[in-house]
Design a protein around this motif. Structure first.
Motif, PDB file in Angstrom:
ATOM      1  N   PRO A 450      -3.825  -5.689   0.928  1.00  0.00           N
ATOM      2  CA  PRO A 450      -3.686  -5.621  -1.112  1.00  0.00           C
ATOM      3  C   PRO A 450      -2.885  -6.784  -0.821  1.00  0.00           C
ATOM      4  CG  PRO A 450      -2.043  -4.482   0.069  1.00  0.00           C
ATOM      5  CD  PRO A 450      -3.024  -5.039   1.483  1.00  0.00           C
ATOM      6  N   GLU A 451      -2.893  -7.378  -1.868  1.00  0.00           N
ATOM      7  CA  GLU A 451      -1.727  -8.393  -2.796  1.00  0.00           C
ATOM      8  C   GLU A 451       0.077  -8.004  -2.806  1.00  0.00           C
ATOM      9  OE1 GLU A 451      -3.670 -10.263  -6.342  1.00  0.00           O
ATOM     10  OE2 GLU A 451      -5.249 -10.807  -4.738  1.00  0.00           O
ATOM     11  N   GLY A 452       0.275  -8.980  -2.584  1.00  0.00           N
ATOM     12  CA  GLY A 452       1.890  -8.996  -2.839  1.00  0.00           C
ATOM     13  C   GLY A 452       2.836  -8.587  -1.078  1.00  0.00           C
ATOM     14  N   GLY A 453       3.968  -8.105  -1.104  1.00  0.00           N
ATOM     15  CA  GLY A 453       4.743  -8.455  -0.194  1.00  0.00           C
ATOM     16  C   GLY A 453       3.964  -7.227   0.962  1.00  0.00           C
ATOM     17  N   TYR A 454       3.108  -5.888   0.193  1.00  0.00           N
ATOM     18  CA  TYR A 454       2.333  -5.249   1.489  1.00  0.00           C
ATOM     19  C   TYR A 454       2.056  -5.072   2.053  1.00  0.00           C
ATOM     20  CZ  TYR A 454       7.272  -2.947   1.665  1.00  0.00           C
ATOM     21  OH  TYR A 454       9.122  -3.304   2.101  1.00  0.00           O
ATOM     22  N   SER A 455       1.448  -6.854   1.525  1.00  0.00           N
ATOM     23  CA  SER A 455      -0.673  -6.425   2.766  1.00  0.00           C
ATOM     24  C   SER A 455      -0.746  -7.154   3.801  1.00  0.00           C
ATOM     25  CB  SER A 455      -0.585  -8.401   2.140  1.00  0.00           C
ATOM     26  OG  SER A 455       0.335  -9.029   2.906  1.00  0.00           O
ATOM     27  N   TRP A 456       0.446  -6.688   4.740  1.00  0.00           N
ATOM     28  CA  TRP A 456       1.171  -6.853   6.449  1.00  0.00           C
ATOM     29  C   TRP A 456       0.718  -4.933   6.356  1.00  0.00           C
ATOM     30  CZ3 TRP A 456       4.324  -3.369   8.007  1.00  0.00           C
ATOM     31  CH2 TRP A 456       5.397  -2.973   7.503  1.00  0.00           C
ATOM     32  N   ALA A 457       0.689  -3.912   5.919  1.00  0.00           N
ATOM     33  CA  ALA A 457       1.099  -2.453   6.087  1.00  0.00           C
ATOM     34  C   ALA A 457      -0.232  -1.641   5.142  1.00  0.00           C
ATOM     35  CB  ALA A 457       1.976  -2.341   5.176  1.00  0.00           C
ATOM     36  N   ARG A 490       5.269   1.322   2.515  1.00  0.00           N
ATOM     37  CA  ARG A 490       4.726   1.290   3.414  1.00  0.00           C
ATOM     38  C   ARG A 490       3.555   1.352   3.646  1.00  0.00           C
ATOM     39  NH1 ARG A 490       8.768  -0.543   8.542  1.00  0.00           N
ATOM     40  NH2 ARG A 490       9.957  -1.342   7.173  1.00  0.00           N
ATOM     41  N   TYR A 491       3.229   3.138   3.059  1.00  0.00           N
ATOM     42  CA  TYR A 491       2.787   4.080   2.906  1.00  0.00           C
ATOM     43  C   TYR A 491       1.498   3.517   1.802  1.00  0.00           C
ATOM     44  CZ  TYR A 491      -0.273   8.199   3.154  1.00  0.00           C
ATOM     45  OH  TYR A 491      -1.069   9.241   3.011  1.00  0.00           O
ATOM     46  N   GLY A 494       0.221  -0.970  -2.201  1.00  0.00           N
ATOM     47  CA  GLY A 494      -0.270  -2.161  -2.652  1.00  0.00           C
ATOM     48  C   GLY A 494      -0.987  -1.283  -3.785  1.00  0.00           C
ATOM     49  N   LEU A 495      -1.383   0.269  -3.429  1.00  0.00           N
ATOM     50  CA  LEU A 495      -1.742   1.435  -4.161  1.00  0.00           C
ATOM     51  C   LEU A 495      -0.851   2.035  -5.003  1.00  0.00           C
ATOM     52  CD1 LEU A 495      -4.038   3.944  -1.824  1.00  0.00           C
ATOM     53  CD2 LEU A 495      -4.781   1.159  -3.174  1.00  0.00           C
ATOM     54  N   ASP A 496      -1.012   2.518  -6.098  1.00  0.00           N
ATOM     55  CA  ASP A 496      -0.199   3.245  -7.271  1.00  0.00           C
ATOM     56  C   ASP A 496       0.836   4.189  -6.303  1.00  0.00           C
ATOM     57  OD1 ASP A 496       0.751   4.069  -9.559  1.00  0.00           O
ATOM     58  OD2 ASP A 496      -1.167   4.758 -10.626  1.00  0.00           O
ATOM     59  N   PRO A 497       1.772   3.964  -6.141  1.00  0.00           N
ATOM     60  CA  PRO A 497       2.649   4.881  -5.824  1.00  0.00           C
ATOM     61  C   PRO A 497       2.672   6.163  -6.830  1.00  0.00           C
ATOM     62  CG  PRO A 497       4.102   2.848  -6.807  1.00  0.00           C
ATOM     63  CD  PRO A 497       2.715   2.646  -7.355  1.00  0.00           C
ATOM     64  N   GLU A 498       2.599   6.362  -7.848  1.00  0.00           N
ATOM     65  CA  GLU A 498       2.069   7.949  -8.160  1.00  0.00           C
ATOM     66  C   GLU A 498       1.126   8.619  -7.577  1.00  0.00           C
ATOM     67  OE1 GLU A 498       3.649   9.495 -11.076  1.00  0.00           O
ATOM     68  OE2 GLU A 498       5.000   8.214 -10.845  1.00  0.00           O
ATOM     69  N   LYS A 499      -0.142   7.802  -7.290  1.00  0.00           N
ATOM     70  CA  LYS A 499      -1.233   8.294  -6.596  1.00  0.00           C
ATOM     71  C   LYS A 499      -1.096   8.601  -5.318  1.00  0.00           C
ATOM     72  CE  LYS A 499      -4.145   7.511 -10.184  1.00  0.00           C
ATOM     73  NZ  LYS A 499      -5.638   7.283 -11.125  1.00  0.00           N
ATOM     74  N   HIS A 500      -0.543   7.504  -4.561  1.00  0.00           N
ATOM     75  CA  HIS A 500      -0.139   7.845  -3.079  1.00  0.00           C
ATOM     76  C   HIS A 500       1.370   7.247  -2.611  1.00  0.00           C
ATOM     77  CE1 HIS A 500      -4.588   7.473  -3.444  1.00  0.00           C
ATOM     78  NE2 HIS A 500      -4.165   5.705  -4.142  1.00  0.00           N
ATOM     79  N   GLY A 501       2.626   7.811  -3.049  1.00  0.00           N
ATOM     80  CA  GLY A 501       3.174   7.503  -2.956  1.00  0.00           C
ATOM     81  C   GLY A 501       4.089   8.793  -2.334  1.00  0.00           C
ATOM     82  N   ILE A 502       5.624   8.872  -2.125  1.00  0.00           N
ATOM     83  CA  ILE A 502       6.259   9.771  -1.103  1.00  0.00           C
ATOM     84  C   ILE A 502       6.185  11.122  -1.699  1.00  0.00           C
ATOM     85  CG2 ILE A 502       8.382   9.437  -1.911  1.00  0.00           C
ATOM     86  CD1 ILE A 502       8.864   9.722   1.150  1.00  0.00           C
TER      87      ILE A 502
END
Length: 722
Positions: A450-457, A490-491, A494-502
């Protein structure tokens, strides 16, 4: 080979090792060649299929392989490859259902000369599925890719390949490899290793998870000594920058909701701020409160039986720290010091701490830490970074096996100094199992960066399909405790944290799939309590229990069934279509988990409404989650539009709403509840967090059906006698 056993065989042109385990014969055969394994055919065969590799790539710095000689030895054979001034001896044998190919460099060689490459060469078949790391299955990769060894990617010493038309081959090594290399066009499918490594190979017609379980039996991993204190505990993973007193207050709120089978990992507290001037960590940072405030935070956890683990670090050494010296720093082969973390906010560059020099600094810090008496301990990075080779200031070479040994010694020392405190680290590769009790998991997905700081994750692998799987846990679930499914940034990556966060169903379904204790990122809140009430009892039921099997339902990688040795079973749907399981409709990221009388699920109650439900002896959790608006859901034993937990209490039933949840209606059919209900109802009473009755409220009782409406001001309710 007759019966159960193994044997080695030789003819004019080939050698073979055969074994029979579980009544299923397997064989490894090698064509004799003047250059030995460097130029041969290696065939791995089962009764139904086979795969052939074009030998091994073998490199020794500054040396060329010369002729090879072959010798049959007992239940295996040895191939000796001659070098200038030395030799590489390769021992090939069968052991405990596994073929073992061991490489050893012998002779009077320059100390800098070592085996720098071991890798299986071209395979006769294409791999259609690849299994690796914390857990991903990759279907039909389209381009070459490399998974570097670390806790985020190649966290396991073992990988597996489903080859077209069979077999499945599990491949493992006994020394931390550099990476996994896959090139579909060239048909390269191999771990890349160095030094005197052994390759472990298990061909089978029964699939990758069967092979992983067979490898578990071969490896026979043991837990670290304090695993019993850690296993199954809910995890508060707090990074914050909070004041110590505020965290203590918020945690105590959570504890009063029953969230006490738990561990607090506290990251940002060190004297000079997070990850700065290490290893100088004490006293606690005065920016967040006093020394006594920090001690009270730990004591608050101790009061409720909750473990507390402060964050420490012995990988980054800052030049402005006490006793900094380049004698304590790793060097590269070119004579330059190895840089570690760069603290951007401080403009400070750290250097990589020599593993053989950390113990005196740990000893100093533990003497200071004893004042606070933490009940667990977190050491950053060690189980996230690959165990590395390095040079010291004098130019001496230190192998990665020494790094592993020194880190293991560090965990043993800290545990003993802190009175048996469980040891925890980051991400969790498998090279510290047996010395480290657990780690905060980082279970990344396969996707385009994804774009942004967690492209490596993400695992940037171009493939037809992929899915998260419990790969690490098939082998280690009973001996190593991975927490959660990853730090939220990291999980989600780049995706929406509401739908894919902790706190999302996506994240929760991965925790359930892997059997990990759930993890949260703040000390209190409705979403924190929801995760504990939903998952806590099941996480405890499968804590440190071996996984018996993993199955793709109807060969669909997005529908998985996990079974445990104690009879527990988990169904997880990560696909787009509804999956009906035992009368329950599992939507995307839904699950149903059962262990005896303990059940938990995220299911579809009706169109547009999700239901969280957990049942265990003496307690029940229900949470109705409509996509839009409201509306009651009828479960037969109750009807509600709310979220709450009921437990059997001495005075009747204790009902506690999720914190922050607005007023809702609840109708309880007392004779049908899956927990004991009082025979006589004389009232419904509001209670506070201490369980004290405040006042009676209006309710309606028709036969065995009791109805009332909650108030946002009340902590909870007692239903029963006066």
């Amino acid at each position: 080979v007759e019966g159960e056993g193994m044997g080695a065989y030789e003819c004019q042109h080939a050698l073979a090792v055969a074994l029979v385990g579980d009544g299923r014969p397997r064989a490894l055969s090698i064509v004799k060649s003047p250059l030995g394994l460097f130029d041969t055919k290696i065939c791995l065969a089962t009764p139904r299929s086979f795969a052939i590799f074009d030998g091994f790539d073998i490199e020794v710095r500054g040396e060329e392989l010369k002729s090879a000689r072959y010798e049959l030895r007992g239940d295996g054979f040895e191939i000796t490859h001659e070098l200038e001034g030395g030799e590489i001896a390769v021992r090939i044998r069968a052991a405990k259902g596994c073929f073992v190919i061991s490489f050893e460099l012998r002779g009077e060689l320059d100390p800098r000369k070592r085996i720098t490459l071991l890798r299986l060469r071209r395979c006769s078949k294409r791999a259609v599925r690849i299994y690796a790391g914390p857990g991903n299955v990759i279907v039909d990769p389209q381009r070459p890719f490399v998974l570097q060894t670390d806790g985020h990617r190649l966290s396991t010493r073992f990988v597996a390949f489903d080859f077209e038309m069979g077999p499945t081959l599990l491949q493992a090594v006994d020394i931390p490899p550099d990476c996994l290399e896959v090139d579909p066009e060239r048909r390269i499918y191999s771990l890349r290793a160095q030094l005197n490594a052994s390759f472990h190979l298990i061909p089978t017609d029964r699939g990758a998870f069967y092979a992983a379980k067979a490898y578990r039996e071969f490896l026979n991993p043991k837990p670290a000594p304090a695993i019993g204190k850690l296993a199954g505990r809910f995890v508060f993973d707090l990074w914050g920058g909070y004041r110590y007193s505020e965290v203590a207050e918020e945690l105590e709120k959570a504890f009063k909701y029953g969230l006490t089978d738990a561990l607090v990992v506290y990251h940002n507290w060190q004297r000079w701020g997070y990850d700065y001037r290490l290893p100088d960590i004490l006293p606690p940072n005065p920016r967040f409160g006093s020394v006594e405030d920090f001690k009270r935070l730990i004591d608050t956890c101790r009061k409720y039986g909750v473990l507390f683990a402060p964050h420490d670090n012995y990988i980054d050494f800052y030049p402005d720290a006490t006793d900094f010296s380049y004698d304590h720093i790793c060097f590269a082969e070119d004579g330059k010091p190895v840089k570690a973390w760069f603290n951007r906010s401080r403009g400070a560059q750290s250097y990589r701490f020599r593993p053989d020099r950390i113990l005196p600094f740990i000893r100093r810090n533990m003497e200071l830490m004893k004042r606070f008496a933490p009940t667990a301990y977190f050491v950053d990075v060690f189980s996230s970074i690959v165990p590395f080779d390095y040079f010291d200031r004098e130019g001496r070479f230190h192998p990665r096996t020494e790094t592993v040994r020194k880190w293991c010694e560090a965990f043993d020392f800290i545990r003993e100094e802190l009175g048996g405190a469980p040891q925890i680290s980051e991400s969790g590769h498998d090279w510290l199992v047996g010395y480290l009790e657990g780690a905060q998991a980082n279970h990344l997905r396969v996707d385009k960066p994804p774009e942004g700081g967690y492209s490596w994750a993400v695992w940037a692998v171009e493939c037809v399909d992929a899915e998260r799987i419990p790969w690490f846990d098939v082998v280690y679930h009973h001996v190593f405790i991975l927490h959660g499914a990853g730090y939220e940034p990291r999980y989600a990556a780049g995706l929406d944290p509401e739908k894919h966060g902790i706190y999302s169903d996506d994240y929760i379904s991965t925790e359930v799939l892997t059997g990990h204790p759930p993890m949260v990122s703040k000390p209190f809140g409705g979403d924190v309590v929801r995760k504990y009430w939903l998952l806590g009892d099941f996480a405890r039921a499968v804590a440190a229990v071996p996984i018996e099997s993993v199955e793709f339902y109807e060969d669909d990688i997005h529908r998985q069934i996990v079974r445990y040795s104690n009879g527990a079973v988990v169904y997880v749907n990560r696909g787009d279509r509804i999956w009906e399981v035992e009368g329950r409709k599992l939507p995307k990221y839904g699950f149903y988990a059962r262990c005896g009388e303990v059940e938990a699920m995220i299911a579809q109650a009706e169109e547009g409404v999700r239901l969280d439900l957990a049942v265990s002896p003496g307690s029940l959790f229900v949470n109705v989650r409509p996509e839009e608006g409201g509306g009651e859901v009828d479960l037969g034993f109750l009807r509600t539009d709310g979220g709450f937990r009921i437990e059997a209490a001495e005075e009747g039933l204790k009902l506690v709403p999720l914190p922050g949840r607005g007023p809702f209606s609840a109708t309880l059919r007392l004779g049908r509840l899956p927990i004991p209900a009082p025979r006589r109802i004389e009232g419904v009473f509001e209670i506070d967090a201490e369980g004290r009755r405040l006042r009676g409220i209006a309710f309606e009782l028709r036969g065995n059906e009791l109805s009332f409406r909650t108030s946002p001001q009340a902590f909870g309710y007692i239903i029963g006698g006066r």
